[in-house]
Design an enzyme around this catalytic site. Sequence first.
Site, PDB file in Angstrom:
ATOM      1  N   THR A  22     -33.306  37.423 -11.620  1.00 53.44           N
ATOM      2  CA  THR A  22     -33.691  38.286 -10.494  1.00 53.44           C
ATOM      3  C   THR A  22     -34.255  39.613 -11.004  1.00 53.44           C
ATOM      4  O   THR A  22     -35.170  40.171 -10.419  1.00 53.44           O
ATOM      5  CB  THR A  22     -32.464  38.585  -9.598  1.00 53.44           C
ATOM      6  OG1 THR A  22     -31.797  37.362  -9.291  1.00 53.44           O
ATOM      7  CG2 THR A  22     -32.870  39.260  -8.308  1.00 53.44           C
ATOM      8  N   ARG A  26     -30.687  39.050 -18.599  1.00 54.57           N
ATOM      9  CA  ARG A  26     -29.330  39.611 -18.745  1.00 54.57           C
ATOM     10  C   ARG A  26     -28.446  38.593 -19.426  1.00 54.57           C
ATOM     11  O   ARG A  26     -28.385  37.436 -19.015  1.00 54.57           O
ATOM     12  CB  ARG A  26     -28.744  39.977 -17.383  1.00 54.57           C
ATOM     13  CG  ARG A  26     -29.480  41.136 -16.786  1.00 54.57           C
ATOM     14  CD  ARG A  26     -28.782  41.729 -15.598  1.00 54.57           C
ATOM     15  NE  ARG A  26     -29.711  42.673 -14.988  1.00 54.57           N
ATOM     16  CZ  ARG A  26     -29.587  43.177 -13.782  1.00 54.57           C
ATOM     17  NH1 ARG A  26     -28.560  42.844 -13.038  1.00 54.57           N
ATOM     18  NH2 ARG A  26     -30.475  44.019 -13.316  1.00 54.57           N
ATOM     19  N   SER A 117     -27.710  46.774 -15.285  1.00 52.21           N
ATOM     20  CA  SER A 117     -27.427  47.344 -13.974  1.00 52.21           C
ATOM     21  C   SER A 117     -25.949  47.542 -13.691  1.00 52.21           C
ATOM     22  O   SER A 117     -25.267  48.232 -14.430  1.00 52.21           O
ATOM     23  CB  SER A 117     -28.085  46.478 -12.909  1.00 52.21           C
ATOM     24  OG  SER A 117     -28.006  47.115 -11.669  1.00 52.21           O
ATOM     25  N   HIS A 118     -25.469  46.882 -12.644  1.00 56.57           N
ATOM     26  CA  HIS A 118     -24.087  47.077 -12.200  1.00 56.57           C
ATOM     27  C   HIS A 118     -23.099  46.253 -13.019  1.00 56.57           C
ATOM     28  O   HIS A 118     -21.892  46.348 -12.796  1.00 56.57           O
ATOM     29  CB  HIS A 118     -23.982  46.674 -10.738  1.00 56.57           C
ATOM     30  CG  HIS A 118     -24.493  45.291 -10.503  1.00 56.57           C
ATOM     31  ND1 HIS A 118     -25.835  44.992 -10.529  1.00 56.57           N
ATOM     32  CD2 HIS A 118     -23.855  44.130 -10.306  1.00 56.57           C
ATOM     33  CE1 HIS A 118     -25.991  43.702 -10.336  1.00 56.57           C
ATOM     34  NE2 HIS A 118     -24.820  43.148 -10.202  1.00 56.57           N
ATOM     35  N   ASP A 281     -25.116  52.987  -9.306  1.00 59.30           N
ATOM     36  CA  ASP A 281     -24.641  51.963 -10.245  1.00 59.30           C
ATOM     37  C   ASP A 281     -25.038  52.289 -11.686  1.00 59.30           C
ATOM     38  O   ASP A 281     -25.533  53.379 -11.983  1.00 59.30           O
ATOM     39  CB  ASP A 281     -25.141  50.578  -9.833  1.00 59.30           C
ATOM     40  CG  ASP A 281     -26.633  50.413 -10.051  1.00 59.30           C
ATOM     41  OD1 ASP A 281     -27.353  51.434 -10.021  1.00 59.30           O
ATOM     42  OD2 ASP A 281     -27.085  49.274 -10.266  1.00 59.30           O
ATOM     43  N   ASP A 283     -27.461  51.644 -13.720  1.00 56.52           N
ATOM     44  CA  ASP A 283     -28.805  52.103 -14.064  1.00 56.52           C
ATOM     45  C   ASP A 283     -29.423  52.990 -12.989  1.00 56.52           C
ATOM     46  O   ASP A 283     -30.606  53.327 -13.065  1.00 56.52           O
ATOM     47  CB  ASP A 283     -29.719  50.913 -14.370  1.00 56.52           C
ATOM     48  CG  ASP A 283     -29.885  49.993 -13.183  1.00 56.52           C
ATOM     49  OD1 ASP A 283     -28.968  49.905 -12.353  1.00 56.52           O
ATOM     50  OD2 ASP A 283     -30.950  49.344 -13.086  1.00 56.52           O
ATOM     51  N   ASP A 285     -30.098  52.533  -9.705  1.00 55.24           N
ATOM     52  CA  ASP A 285     -30.987  52.086  -8.624  1.00 55.24           C
ATOM     53  C   ASP A 285     -30.249  51.705  -7.344  1.00 55.24           C
ATOM     54  O   ASP A 285     -30.866  51.567  -6.298  1.00 55.24           O
ATOM     55  CB  ASP A 285     -31.939  50.972  -9.088  1.00 55.24           C
ATOM     56  CG  ASP A 285     -31.230  49.769  -9.656  1.00 55.24           C
ATOM     57  OD1 ASP A 285     -29.979  49.782  -9.719  1.00 55.24           O
ATOM     58  OD2 ASP A 285     -31.922  48.807 -10.051  1.00 55.24           O
ATOM     59  N   ARG A 286     -28.940  51.532  -7.406  1.00 49.13           N
ATOM     60  CA  ARG A 286     -28.199  51.198  -6.181  1.00 49.13           C
ATOM     61  C   ARG A 286     -27.590  52.450  -5.570  1.00 49.13           C
ATOM     62  O   ARG A 286     -27.418  53.460  -6.248  1.00 49.13           O
ATOM     63  CB  ARG A 286     -27.072  50.217  -6.498  1.00 49.13           C
ATOM     64  CG  ARG A 286     -27.586  48.898  -6.990  1.00 49.13           C
ATOM     65  CD  ARG A 286     -26.459  47.888  -7.104  1.00 49.13           C
ATOM     66  NE  ARG A 286     -27.030  46.619  -7.525  1.00 49.13           N
ATOM     67  CZ  ARG A 286     -26.501  45.437  -7.246  1.00 49.13           C
ATOM     68  NH1 ARG A 286     -25.371  45.359  -6.579  1.00 49.13           N
ATOM     69  NH2 ARG A 286     -27.098  44.333  -7.644  1.00 49.13           N
ATOM     70  N   GLU A 367     -32.432  46.182   0.277  1.00 50.62           N
ATOM     71  CA  GLU A 367     -31.688  44.946   0.080  1.00 50.62           C
ATOM     72  C   GLU A 367     -30.238  45.173   0.479  1.00 50.62           C
ATOM     73  O   GLU A 367     -29.704  46.280   0.333  1.00 50.62           O
ATOM     74  CB  GLU A 367     -31.736  44.522  -1.382  1.00 50.62           C
ATOM     75  CG  GLU A 367     -33.112  44.160  -1.870  1.00 50.62           C
ATOM     76  CD  GLU A 367     -33.031  43.456  -3.221  1.00 50.62           C
ATOM     77  OE1 GLU A 367     -33.027  42.220  -3.234  1.00 50.62           O
ATOM     78  OE2 GLU A 367     -32.942  44.144  -4.246  1.00 50.62           O
ATOM     79  N   LYS A 380     -35.819  50.166  -6.594  1.00 48.29           N
ATOM     80  CA  LYS A 380     -34.893  50.786  -5.665  1.00 48.29           C
ATOM     81  C   LYS A 380     -34.348  52.046  -6.335  1.00 48.29           C
ATOM     82  O   LYS A 380     -34.405  52.173  -7.555  1.00 48.29           O
ATOM     83  CB  LYS A 380     -33.801  49.808  -5.241  1.00 48.29           C
ATOM     84  CG  LYS A 380     -32.975  49.190  -6.357  1.00 48.29           C
ATOM     85  CD  LYS A 380     -32.070  48.117  -5.747  1.00 48.29           C
ATOM     86  CE  LYS A 380     -31.137  47.487  -6.766  1.00 48.29           C
ATOM     87  NZ  LYS A 380     -31.816  46.444  -7.578  1.00 48.29           N
TER      88      LYS A 380
HETATM   89  C1  VG1 Z   1     -28.531  40.966  -7.330  1.00 56.21           C
HETATM   90  C2  VG1 Z   1     -28.756  41.359  -5.887  1.00 56.21           C
HETATM   91  C3  VG1 Z   1     -30.224  41.656  -5.644  1.00 56.21           C
HETATM   92  C4  VG1 Z   1     -30.703  42.728  -6.622  1.00 56.21           C
HETATM   93  C5  VG1 Z   1     -30.387  42.308  -8.050  1.00 56.21           C
HETATM   94  C6  VG1 Z   1     -30.720  43.391  -9.050  1.00 56.21           C
HETATM   95  O1  VG1 Z   1     -29.261  39.791  -7.617  1.00 56.21           O
HETATM   96  O2  VG1 Z   1     -28.316  40.342  -5.017  1.00 56.21           O
HETATM   97  O3  VG1 Z   1     -30.401  42.053  -4.315  1.00 56.21           O
HETATM   98  O4  VG1 Z   1     -32.086  42.936  -6.501  1.00 56.21           O
HETATM   99  O5  VG1 Z   1     -28.999  42.011  -8.178  1.00 56.21           O
HETATM  100  O6  VG1 Z   1     -30.035  44.580  -8.746  1.00 56.21           O
HETATM  101  P1  VG1 Z   1     -28.570  38.329  -7.650  1.00 56.21           P
HETATM  102  O7  VG1 Z   1     -29.656  37.393  -8.090  1.00 56.21           O
HETATM  103  O8  VG1 Z   1     -27.422  38.428  -8.588  1.00 56.21           O
HETATM  104  O9  VG1 Z   1     -28.093  38.090  -6.249  1.00 56.21           O
HETATM  105  V1  VG1 Z   1     -29.595  45.611  -9.997  1.00 56.21           V
HETATM  106  O10 VG1 Z   1     -29.004  47.002  -9.365  1.00 56.21           O
HETATM  107  O11 VG1 Z   1     -28.428  44.614 -10.670  1.00 56.21           O
HETATM  108  O12 VG1 Z   1     -30.870  45.723 -10.993  1.00 56.21           O
HETATM  109 CO    CO Z   2     -28.919  48.488 -10.720  1.00 53.86          CO
END
Ligand code: VG1
Ligand code: CO
Length: 547
Positions: A22, A26, A117-118, A281, A283, A285-286, A367, A380
Amino acid sequence: MTAPLPIKTVATKPFADQRPGTSGLRKKTRMFQQPHYLANFVQSIFASLEGFEGKALVLGGDGRFFNREAIQIILKMAAAAGFGEIIVGRGGILSTPAASAVIRHEQAFGGIVLSASHNPGGPDADFGIKYNISNGGPAPEKITEAIFAHSKVIESYRTLEGPDVNIDEIGHSWLVGTKVRVIDPVAIYRDLMASLFDFDAIKKLFASGFTMKFDAMSAVTGPYAKAILEGDLGAAPGSVLNGEPLPDFGHHHPDPNLVHARHLYDLAMSDAAPDMCAASDGDGDRNLVIGRGQFVTPSDSLAIIAANAHLAPGYRQGIAGVARSMPTSRAADRVAAKLGVGMYETPTGWKFFGNLLDAGKVTVCGEESAGAGSNHVREKDGLWAILMWLNILAARQQSVKEIVRAHWAEFGRHYYSRHDYEEVATEGANALVAGLRAKLTSLPGQSFGALKVEAADDFAYHDPIDGSMSKQQGVRVLFADGSRIVYRLSGTGTSGATLRVYIERFEPDPARHDLETQAALADLIALAEQLAGINQHTGRDKPSVIT
Ligand code: VG1
Ligand code: CO
């Protein structure tokens, strides 16, 4: 005698598992630390791009464990590949939205962002890398698939011999013919925020006694939040919590949700609540926004931002349209309809918003996973969302709770929850999705208690700008009363599979806007289990995370 050429070619073998998900690649940090693993992926990025010679590359990450080592590897490879300049955040740090802002501001060819990210960081946790294109946004699928294709056949990569580059001092140095420019990671982003929001009005809000706690979760946003919230806007010292970025995020999970930021929720619901609690979060972006006594779901936050964006100077002209990922609640759709602007439903992941933003079709995007942003960057943006809320609060002179309640009274309330089943066995998760797909044609017309299925499909997105098609983006079951259940598998996890079940019900009647969310959704939650056989396929009788 001429000096030996410092560029060297290193023989390597492909790794089979470098398909970006996504949001980039990772994996467990140890995976990235094995010889050649990161270099293979970086070379595959460069092999998928054309025309970057002599141009600028932006480079930075969220500072997690292995960030600094990865920066050095990439600096040398980017120089060997022929970039003219590499722009690095000091210490190798750039939040994801700041990286996007820098790419745009510097008119760079693209950027490499290091983050998971998170997800937690550390030697036993996660690491990640993604490529962003010249608009500042994540590479579209055409490029990520080309990277994956190259990673499967790679035989060698190019790098430079030589000592590490000093990335801790602002200024520049040279790697053979490539200029390495170290910049303040905060400055460009901070100026951009000041150009979008009414800082004077927000300053007055803080000066009048408005209180806030922002939890940076020991992740990348600490320096940004301190500079902007406490520095520019005059929030009381100590408003920013956990503001020092740590390589392991203080052993925490830097995910601003109701599980990992529970303390903020509890604070916001307590007698000691400040006017607003917020978090971002790993990085940056959340975002999480909780008013005193009022949690704001990310889907509602998007809708409220869309309805009020014109109160911020950068959006005074109004918004061109709204986009949301498919699983995000349809609260924003009602705002777009009322404003008479376009509404777009895209697959999960920010990369699908880029074309719509570039074409001027939409101004704000969001999202359900705590992501909101606008055309100011192509990611984001956590602090942006929080500043937008502060601007709205300052302009309307109302509390978060009053604004949310008024929004529901005007548009109706979308009860919404996501249930995650993390790290379940991949076979079971795949079987569950296959079982749902097999039922899609027989479901429409069937009734389950008061719930009648109107339509069921596996979401496919046809990009209106570039014509590309993305299939199998989540199974949707749509009911006649406007309720929905959506199932999809995560594309960001690093072990096993994660099933996400998204549940939504619309309630127009203000007299029924005070239900507890899980209770309001109880029938749909039970039906979600019945339709998919979650327990049978995953062995779990309850979700690991409820947001
Ligand atoms: C998750 C979220 C998605 C978001 C992605 C990256 O993806 O559901 O909405 O864009 O993380 O966010 P998934 O495929 O695990 O549902 V971040 O802040 O982790 O870059
Ligand atoms: Co993030």
